[in-house]
Design an enzyme around this catalytic site. Structure first.
Site, short mmCIF file in Angstrom:
data_model
loop_
_atom_site.label_atom_id
_atom_site.label_comp_id
_atom_site.label_asym_id
_atom_site.label_seq_id
_atom_site.Cartn_x
_atom_site.Cartn_y
_atom_site.Cartn_z
N LYS A 1 0.83 -1.19 0.00
CA LYS A 1 0.00 0.00 0.00
C LYS A 1 0.87 1.25 0.00
O LYS A 1 2.00 1.23 0.50
CB LYS A 1 -0.96 0.01 1.19
N LYS B 1 0.75 -0.31 10.20
CA LYS B 1 1.86 0.25 9.43
C LYS B 1 1.61 1.72 9.14
O LYS B 1 0.46 2.18 9.07
CB LYS B 1 2.05 -0.52 8.12
N ASP B 2 2.71 2.45 8.93
CA ASP B 2 2.65 3.89 8.73
C ASP B 2 1.81 4.26 7.49
O ASP B 2 1.74 3.50 6.53
CB ASP B 2 4.05 4.45 8.56
N LYS B 3 1.22 5.46 7.54
CA LYS B 3 0.43 5.94 6.41
C LYS B 3 1.32 6.53 5.33
O LYS B 3 1.29 6.07 4.18
CB LYS B 3 -0.58 6.99 6.87
N GLN C 1 3.80 8.15 15.81
CA GLN C 1 2.62 7.70 15.07
C GLN C 1 1.70 6.85 15.93
O GLN C 1 0.53 6.67 15.60
CB GLN C 1 3.03 6.95 13.80
#
Length: 357
Positions: A31, A60-62, A144
């Site tokens: 992604k 998971k990070d954006k 985050q």
């Protein structure tokens, strides 16, 4: 520091392979510029299944390009492989016997590009990274973990203390109401339901996220009190074995310190909960004082808005496997390739570097 999602590349390393049989389907996605929950929501809508049927090993990070494994119950692999969503690519899909759970991963492999770093910083960055390999990385939770507005832990604290008005204060801001369906629904329900009922109507996954953020905040506060000697054992510590995560009580620090120096074990901090392994002596006093300063009692973690928080111990430092430190093409930019164990934050590695340069 990270100008494009491609500057922050993450690959999840699975703990085990799918068996090929069962009612759940494991599938890998790549992604871009999407959070894990946003990706799940999109895929769930296309497949017309509920988001609760999905599992994941970690968020998971954006703002990144991330590869991770998800699971979904009752959907055939061939249907998963046909998913078409902008910025989501399905890489493979295989059946398995059970849902993927938080923590079911071996670690994460990172490739970070620090765009604004001059090439003459390469030698000190290499030296600092090699120092982290020897001494370990502070195992604090990265920013985050606390949400885009850095208030997830404050909502979690209000939930633990049953301060419902405070929960609404953070969740029903004008900005949130414009963007968030959950917040808008909560505001509508306030007209016909008691405030506690409105708060407990927050989706289970979101409530758990807020509570986890508060646990992370408390852990970080303890870690800062132990800085910079995160590998030094104290009498009464609960040490954790890095090979298998097994905790044990440290009786004589002098006996166990050579194992810590060899990075076999590390002292741990609290992820507060009703089943958490308790330290003794001065270590226990420090942890309980930290909780008391928050105005929270340990027994409050037994059940919060329908969620039980058993708690655990988390090592105060984590090992890092260094793969590469190099200059990128052009006049500025440093590329880092490294691997961290499950639960480790690459942003913390960068924070340590920037604080030392």
């Amino acid at each position: 520091m990270f100008k494009e999602p491609e500057d922050f590349i993450v690959e999840e390393l699975p703990l085990y392979e799918p068996s090929g049989a069962g009612t759940h389907t494991y599938f890998a996605i790549r992604k871009r510029n999407l959070s894990t929950l946003e990706a799940i929501n999109r895929i769930a809508r296309e497949l017309q299944v509920h988001t609760r049927d999905f599992g994941y090993a970690g968020l998971k990070d954006k703002k990144a390009v991330t590869t991770q494994i998800l699971s979904v119950e009752g959907v055939a692999p061939k249907r998963i492989l046909k998913v078409e969503q902008l910025d989501i690519e399905v890489l493979w899909a295989e059946r398995h016997t059970h849902k993927l759970r938080i923590g079911h991963l071996r670690g994460n492999r990172f490739e970070l590009t620090l765009r604004d770093m001059p090439h003459d910083t390469l030698p000190p960055i290499k030296a600092l990274m090699e120092q982290l390999v020897t001494e370990g990385v502070p195992n604090r939770f990265g920013p985050q973990r606390f949400g885009n507005k850095n208030d997830s832990h404050l909502i979690g604290k209000a939930l633990v203390k049953a301060e419902w008005e405070t929960v609404l204060h953070y969740m029903l801001t004008e900005e949130t109401l414009q963007m968030d369906n959950v917040a808008r629904r909560m505001q509508q329900e306030l007209a016909r339901k008691p405030i506690e009922k409105v708060v407990t109507s927050i989706p289970h996954r979101l409530r758990k996220l807020y509570l986890s953020a508060y646990q992370a905040h408390l852990f970080n506060s303890i870690l800062e009190k132990r800085m910079p000697h995160l590998g030094k054992l104290r009498a009464g510590d609960i040490a954790v074995k890095h090979s298998n995560g097994a905790p044990f009580l440290v009786g004589d620090p002098m006996v166990e310190q050579p194992r810590a120096d060899a990075f076999e074990i590390s002292p741990s901090g609290p992820i507060f909960g009703y089943k958490m392994r308790m330290p003794t002596g001065d270590v226990l006093d420090m942890e309980m004082t930290s909780l008391a300063d928050e105005g929270v009692r340990l027994e409050k973690f037994r059940k919060v808005v329908g969620i039980r928080l058993p708690g655990t111990r988390r090592p105060l430092r984590m090992p890092i496997q260094l793969n590469e430190v190099s200059a990128v093409d052009g006049r500025v930019g440093i590329r880092l390739r490294f691997t961290l164990p499950a639960g480790g934050y690459a942003t913390v590695v960068v924070e340590e570097l920037l604080a030392s340069i």
